[in-house]
Design a protein around this motif. Sequence first.
Motif, short mmCIF file in Angstrom:
data_model
loop_
_atom_site.label_atom_id
_atom_site.label_comp_id
_atom_site.label_asym_id
_atom_site.label_seq_id
_atom_site.Cartn_x
_atom_site.Cartn_y
_atom_site.Cartn_z
N TYR A 1 -6.48 6.64 7.67
CA TYR A 1 -5.15 6.47 7.06
C TYR A 1 -4.69 5.04 7.32
CZ TYR A 1 -3.09 6.45 11.72
OH TYR A 1 -2.77 6.10 13.01
N TRP A 2 -3.66 4.61 6.60
CA TRP A 2 -3.05 3.30 6.80
C TRP A 2 -1.73 3.51 7.55
CZ3 TRP A 2 -4.28 -1.47 7.19
CH2 TRP A 2 -3.35 -2.50 7.02
N PRO A 3 -1.56 2.87 8.73
CA PRO A 3 -0.37 3.14 9.56
C PRO A 3 0.95 2.82 8.89
CG PRO A 3 -2.07 2.03 10.84
CD PRO A 3 -2.52 1.99 9.41
N TRP A 4 0.93 2.01 7.84
CA TRP A 4 2.17 1.65 7.17
C TRP A 4 2.15 2.10 5.72
CZ3 TRP A 4 -0.76 -1.70 10.22
CH2 TRP A 4 -0.29 -1.83 11.54
N GLY A 5 1.55 3.27 5.52
CA GLY A 5 1.49 3.85 4.19
C GLY A 5 2.66 4.79 3.94
N GLY A 6 2.56 5.56 2.87
CA GLY A 6 3.59 6.52 2.52
C GLY A 6 3.29 7.90 3.09
N PHE A 7 3.90 8.92 2.50
CA PHE A 7 3.68 10.28 2.97
C PHE A 7 2.19 10.70 2.93
CE2 PHE A 7 8.27 11.78 2.38
CZ PHE A 7 8.45 11.94 3.74
N PRO A 8 1.40 10.26 1.93
CA PRO A 8 -0.02 10.63 1.97
C PRO A 8 -0.72 10.15 3.24
CG PRO A 8 0.56 9.88 -0.22
CD PRO A 8 1.74 9.58 0.66
N SER A 9 -0.35 8.96 3.71
CA SER A 9 -0.94 8.45 4.95
C SER A 9 -0.50 9.28 6.15
CB SER A 9 -0.54 6.98 5.15
OG SER A 9 -1.16 6.15 4.19
N TYR B 1 0.80 -1.21 0.00
CA TYR B 1 0.00 0.00 0.00
C TYR B 1 0.85 1.27 0.00
CZ TYR B 1 -3.34 3.58 1.02
OH TYR B 1 -4.08 4.73 0.94
N ALA B 2 1.97 1.27 0.70
CA ALA B 2 2.81 2.47 0.73
C ALA B 2 3.26 2.85 -0.67
CB ALA B 2 4.03 2.26 1.64
N VAL B 3 3.56 1.85 -1.48
CA VAL B 3 3.95 2.10 -2.88
C VAL B 3 2.77 2.64 -3.66
CG1 VAL B 3 4.74 1.04 -5.03
CG2 VAL B 3 5.79 0.38 -2.85
N ALA B 4 1.59 2.01 -3.51
CA ALA B 4 0.39 2.46 -4.21
C ALA B 4 0.00 3.87 -3.78
CB ALA B 4 -0.76 1.49 -3.94
N ASP B 5 0.09 4.11 -2.48
CA ASP B 5 -0.19 5.42 -1.90
C ASP B 5 0.65 6.50 -2.56
OD1 ASP B 5 -1.54 6.92 0.00
OD2 ASP B 5 -0.18 6.48 1.63
N THR B 6 1.92 6.19 -2.74
CA THR B 6 2.86 7.16 -3.30
C THR B 6 2.69 7.31 -4.80
OG1 THR B 6 4.42 6.54 -1.54
CG2 THR B 6 5.29 7.81 -3.38
N LEU B 7 2.47 6.19 -5.50
CA LEU B 7 2.21 6.26 -6.93
C LEU B 7 1.01 7.16 -7.23
CD1 LEU B 7 2.72 2.55 -8.11
CD2 LEU B 7 3.91 4.55 -9.04
N SER B 8 -0.04 7.00 -6.43
CA SER B 8 -1.24 7.82 -6.62
C SER B 8 -0.94 9.29 -6.37
CB SER B 8 -2.34 7.34 -5.68
OG SER B 8 -3.52 8.09 -5.84
N ALA B 9 -0.14 9.58 -5.35
CA ALA B 9 0.21 10.97 -5.05
C ALA B 9 1.02 11.60 -6.17
CB ALA B 9 1.00 11.03 -3.74
N LEU B 10 1.76 10.77 -6.91
CA LEU B 10 2.56 11.26 -8.04
C LEU B 10 1.76 11.22 -9.34
CD1 LEU B 10 6.03 9.60 -7.27
CD2 LEU B 10 5.17 11.84 -6.58
N VAL C 1 10.10 -5.39 -9.32
CA VAL C 1 10.87 -4.32 -8.68
C VAL C 1 10.70 -4.44 -7.17
CG1 VAL C 1 11.19 -1.82 -8.46
CG2 VAL C 1 10.51 -2.81 -10.65
N LYS C 2 11.81 -4.34 -6.43
CA LYS C 2 11.76 -4.43 -4.97
C LYS C 2 12.00 -3.05 -4.37
CE LYS C 2 13.85 -9.00 -5.35
NZ LYS C 2 15.04 -9.83 -5.04
N ILE C 3 11.04 -2.59 -3.59
CA ILE C 3 11.17 -1.31 -2.89
C ILE C 3 10.82 -1.53 -1.43
CG2 ILE C 3 10.26 1.04 -2.65
CD1 ILE C 3 9.79 1.13 -5.60
N ARG C 4 11.70 -1.16 -0.55
CA ARG C 4 11.46 -1.32 0.88
C ARG C 4 10.86 -0.03 1.45
NH1 ARG C 4 13.99 -5.75 3.19
NH2 ARG C 4 15.45 -6.84 1.82
N PRO C 5 9.65 -0.10 2.01
CA PRO C 5 9.03 1.11 2.56
C PRO C 5 9.81 1.70 3.72
CG PRO C 5 7.40 -0.61 2.23
CD PRO C 5 8.74 -1.24 2.03
N PHE C 6 10.37 0.86 4.58
CA PHE C 6 11.12 1.34 5.74
C PHE C 6 12.53 0.78 5.67
CE2 PHE C 6 6.67 1.44 7.05
CZ PHE C 6 6.56 2.77 7.44
N MET C 7 13.49 1.67 5.46
CA MET C 7 14.87 1.26 5.26
C MET C 7 15.56 1.06 6.60
SD MET C 7 15.01 1.34 1.93
CE MET C 7 16.76 1.36 1.52
N GLN C 8 16.23 -0.05 6.75
CA GLN C 8 16.94 -0.34 7.99
C GLN C 8 18.04 0.70 8.21
OE1 GLN C 8 18.61 -4.25 8.12
NE2 GLN C 8 19.09 -4.17 10.30
#
Length: 290
Positions: A264-272, A36-45, A113-120
């Motif tokens: 909002y979704w607690p593990w979403g992107g900036f829109p959340s 969802y964080a990826v979808a959240d951000t794609l939509s914002a863009l 494509v691999k994208i990590r929402p929260f980077m260690q």
Amino acid sequence: MTSSAYKNLMLPILLILILLSAANADDQQRDVTFDYAVADTLSALHQPPIALAGLAQYRQLYKEYLLPDTFELGLRFQPNLEYLASLKPDDIVIAPPAHLNLEDKLSRIAHVVKIRPFMQGLDVWLSLEQLTRDVGELNGGQQQAEAFIDSVEARMSAIAAQIGRPAETLLIIEIRDNQHVRVYGPGSLEDAALTRLGFENAWQGPTNNWGFSTLSVREAFALTGQIVVLQPAYSQDISGSTLPKSGLWQHWLDDTSVSMERNYWPWGGFPSMLRFAESLQEALQADTQT
């Protein structure tokens, strides 16, 4: 910051986003994601995914019809692979470690494509900045990503300037059942938003990889700070905005607690994160008016 000043600040940023979106419209890729964080951000863009796994669940959390141009891909961890293949996506975006077990099957359908929402090693804010940039690179939208990050910073600053500050620290909680409560702390989207808004989070104890801790009733009673209750709860045992009827909870959640709508979704992107900040602002302002 006044409302008119904020609008004057945001207009150039929004104009950039619209122009860049129009320029890239003809070249827009067909992206599918299970995160969802990826979808959240794609939509914002302005590049919403053509399909998202778990979309029906996410839509239950929002007032408006979420991602209206996106198709449901099945359950988050049981996506419909036949339907996915029929969509003929250009990219399938996953967020490791989730769905790594499906990588071989997915790679036969489209480029994975691999994208990590929260980077260690990075805090949540920096992680979401990196997520936004990574998502922007999917479709050549690096400029859109930077403009969006700027708009988020401007909006958070505006909320921080307008929001009323309680005398106590804030304690963001979710009632799970008659015996347990979830508290959001370091490593959570909620904690990152509080920090950005200039608040102090009352829960500084240990958290899991998702940024929260689950406490018993007795442990919860030992906590101090202004209680902010997220409504409605995720728990299937609690319907709508109904709180447990236990006398213990009612004693703790007295008239001093604040009820905040979870939109909002607690593990979403900036829109959340923006949704959380705006809902918090509304809840605190409503509390001061009662």
